[in-house]
Design an enzyme around this catalytic site. Structure first.
Site, mmCIF file in Angstrom:
data_model
loop_
_atom_site.group_PDB
_atom_site.id
_atom_site.type_symbol
_atom_site.label_atom_id
_atom_site.label_comp_id
_atom_site.label_asym_id
_atom_site.label_seq_id
_atom_site.Cartn_x
_atom_site.Cartn_y
_atom_site.Cartn_z
ATOM 1 N N SER A 200 1.637 3.862 -6.065
ATOM 2 C CA SER A 200 0.777 4.720 -4.731
ATOM 3 C C SER A 200 0.287 4.346 -4.154
ATOM 4 O O SER A 200 0.008 2.802 -3.817
ATOM 5 C CB SER A 200 0.961 6.034 -5.371
ATOM 6 O OG SER A 200 1.318 6.862 -4.248
ATOM 7 N N ASP A 422 12.431 8.824 -4.600
ATOM 8 C CA ASP A 422 11.350 8.619 -3.804
ATOM 9 C C ASP A 422 11.533 8.817 -2.488
ATOM 10 O O ASP A 422 12.276 8.026 -1.681
ATOM 11 C CB ASP A 422 10.029 7.727 -4.595
ATOM 12 C CG ASP A 422 8.908 7.776 -3.677
ATOM 13 O OD1 ASP A 422 8.435 8.972 -2.945
ATOM 14 O OD2 ASP A 422 8.323 6.424 -4.184
ATOM 15 N N HIS A 478 9.021 9.385 -7.805
ATOM 16 C CA HIS A 478 7.077 8.845 -6.654
ATOM 17 C C HIS A 478 6.688 7.780 -7.681
ATOM 18 O O HIS A 478 6.084 6.674 -7.915
ATOM 19 C CB HIS A 478 7.005 9.220 -6.145
ATOM 20 C CG HIS A 478 5.827 9.172 -5.078
ATOM 21 N ND1 HIS A 478 5.584 7.731 -4.526
ATOM 22 C CD2 HIS A 478 4.073 8.892 -5.683
ATOM 23 C CE1 HIS A 478 4.615 7.189 -3.873
ATOM 24 N NE2 HIS A 478 3.498 7.491 -4.728
#
Length: 501
Positions: A200, A422, A478
């Site tokens: 991320s 994602d 994600h």
């Protein structure tokens, strides 16, 4: 993107005093210079953890926790969990793992992604979470340092209000200083191959840390760090490019019609983040897109959309947190908080576990943290496209040039993987910046397998002594290991061994 909840008032640094704008504006001008001269003296603050509340018996792996001071006068205290490899810790790689956010706790990555223990949902209540061993932990193949960074993340804290205020550059330097101090304090791991890993938001910060390591090695800054490469999961890398890939991704996944997509691309010229306020056609199209996507869960587009933030704010959940010091009988008398069956509800267990007095005692959390509520992600640090936050300046918008530098000048291995469902950082944006590196394609797009089933698709690139493996994780979100733990462990182990996926 991680779910966030505002950290409660901190002690000894109340949140109301933590981020005054006048102080923030003044402090950020000097932030990049704070670590020019640092001491390598390490204050002894590490403990071997033999057992954990919620997990029966002694731990079947070696867990160490501790604090290391960084920054000016060690005013930032960074907390870490260190888990030795369950294989051969003497020879297996060492990895520093950074959870995204910024401001998300390392415990989130440990509990829900790649660590050796996780929540036993079948036998847990929110008031009394139970743990179980994760058979797909990445510690099967590597020793891992899970680091709470920057200050305000997890159990890490600062001794002064000013020290909570940070940015990408300062966070990079403090993490690099942490790693140097940790290795001085753990000299038996100096010769192990070192990899840096993150997902991320830390796709921005991690390449800069890698560069600091190379710079330090080149000028003889001790200790010499045996860095071999890095790995990134659904990484934010180019802020504009990653955001602009969301609409093409949504179109490909059937969330936008051909007509909506075509009109948006024509009227916005492919730019959806920094939009000309006078471009009324683009603004209208983006409003249509928002209507189509507002109830889609961006971390995994196929999973239900739930507002867990309301559960975290509810009076009942606050009562649960306040009850953690009560006797078991008192706790069982509390009404059960109804959860909605969403993945994000799983994160609620980490709040009650980490805020338990017994857990903090077992982890040897500093007394200075006693009155601070642990949160999975600290809202005052959290990144969101186009928005400013209280105590973190997102002063680096792209790290593509770092990857280009590694590709042209370093003997280095990289793994970049993307959960293919994602929409926070879609795989399309990641492929776009990888193409900008102008690497030689060694192995073109093909499926990779786990148990004879397609686990995703992969490509391999190289340039001189640099290699980059890109992989999608089929069905992943994600944080891909959270959704596909078995497949991601196989990917990680094969990549470490330099075997084809």
């Amino acid at each position: 993107m991680c779910f966030v909840f505002l950290r409660s008032i901190m002690k000894p640094c109340p949140l109301s005093h933590l981020q005054p704008w006048s102080l923030f504006s003044k402090f950020r001008l000097f932030s990049v210079f704070l670590l020019l001269v640092v001491s390598m003296e390490v204050t002894e603050s590490r403990f071997l953890v033999k057992s954990l509340p919620g997990l029966l018996g002694d731990l079947p792996f070696t867990l160490e926790t501790g604090y290391i001071g960084v920054g000016e006068s060690d005013d930032v205290q960074l907390f870490y969990y260190f888990i030795e490899s369950e294989g051969n810790p003497k020879n297996d790689p060492l990895m520093l793992w950074l959870t995204g956010g910024p401001g998300c706790s390392a415990l989130s990555g440990l509990l829900y992604e790649i660590g050796p223990f996780t929540i036993n949902y079948a036998n847990s209540t929110l008031e009394k979470p139970m743990l179980e061993i994760n058979p797909h932990s990445w510690t099967k193949a590597a020793s891992i340092i899970f680091l709470d960074q920057p200050a305000g993340s997890g159990f890490s804290y600062a001794k002064t209000p000013e020290a909570y205020i940070t940015n990408d550059t300062l966070s990079t330097l403090q993490t690099y200083q942490f790693l140097r101090k940790w290795l001085v304090d753990h000299p038996t791991f100096l010769n192990n191959p070192l990899y840096l890993g993150s997902d991320s938001y830390n796709g921005i910060v991690l390449p800069m840390i890698v560069q600091e390591i190379y710079n330090g090695n080149e000028v003889g800054e001790g200790p010499h760090i045996n860095i071999k490469g890095y790995l990134l999961g659904n990484p934010l890398t180019d802020t504009s490019g990653d955001y602009n890939s969301r609409i093409p991704f949504a179109h490909r996944m059937g969330l936008l019609s051909d007509a909506i997509y075509k009109s948006t691309e024509e009227n916005c010229y492919g730019e959806h983040l920094n939009v000309d306020p006078n471009n009324s056609l683009c603004i209208h199209d983006l409003q249509v897109v928002d209507k189509c996507l507002e109830r889609i869960r961006k971390p995994h587009i196929l999973e239900p959309f739930c507002d867990t933030f309301n559960a975290l704010k509810s009076d009942l959940f606050r009562r649960v947190l306040r009850s953690l010091d009560k006797t078991p009988n008192d706790m069982w008398s509390l009404p059960q908080l109804q959860i909605q069956g969403c993945r994000a509800d799983n994160y609620l267990y980490s709040y009650t576990w980490a805020n338990s007095r017994n857990v903090r005692k077992a982890l040897h959390i500093h007394e200075e943290f006693n009155e601070i509520e642990w949160v999975r992600c600290n809202y005052s640090l959290q990144f969101d496209f186009g928005k400013e936050v209280l105590s973190y300046t997102h002063n680096v918008l792209s790290t593509i040039t770092y990857h280009q530098h590694f590709a042209n000048h370093k003997n280095c291995r990289a793994l970049v993987y993307s959960g293919d469902h994602d929409m926070v950082v879609p795989y399309l944006g990641t492929l776009n910046w990888i193409e900008l590196l102008n690497l030689l394609v060694v192995s073109d797009w093909r499926p990779w397998f786990v148990d004879e089933q397609v686990a995703g698709y992969t490509m391999k690139y190289s340039n001189h002594n640099y290699t980059l493996t890109f992989a999608t994780v089929k069905g992943g979100g994600h944080t891909a290991p959270e959704y596909k733990p078995k497949e991601c462990l196989s990917m990680f182990m094969r990549w470490l061994a330099d075997d084809p996926l």
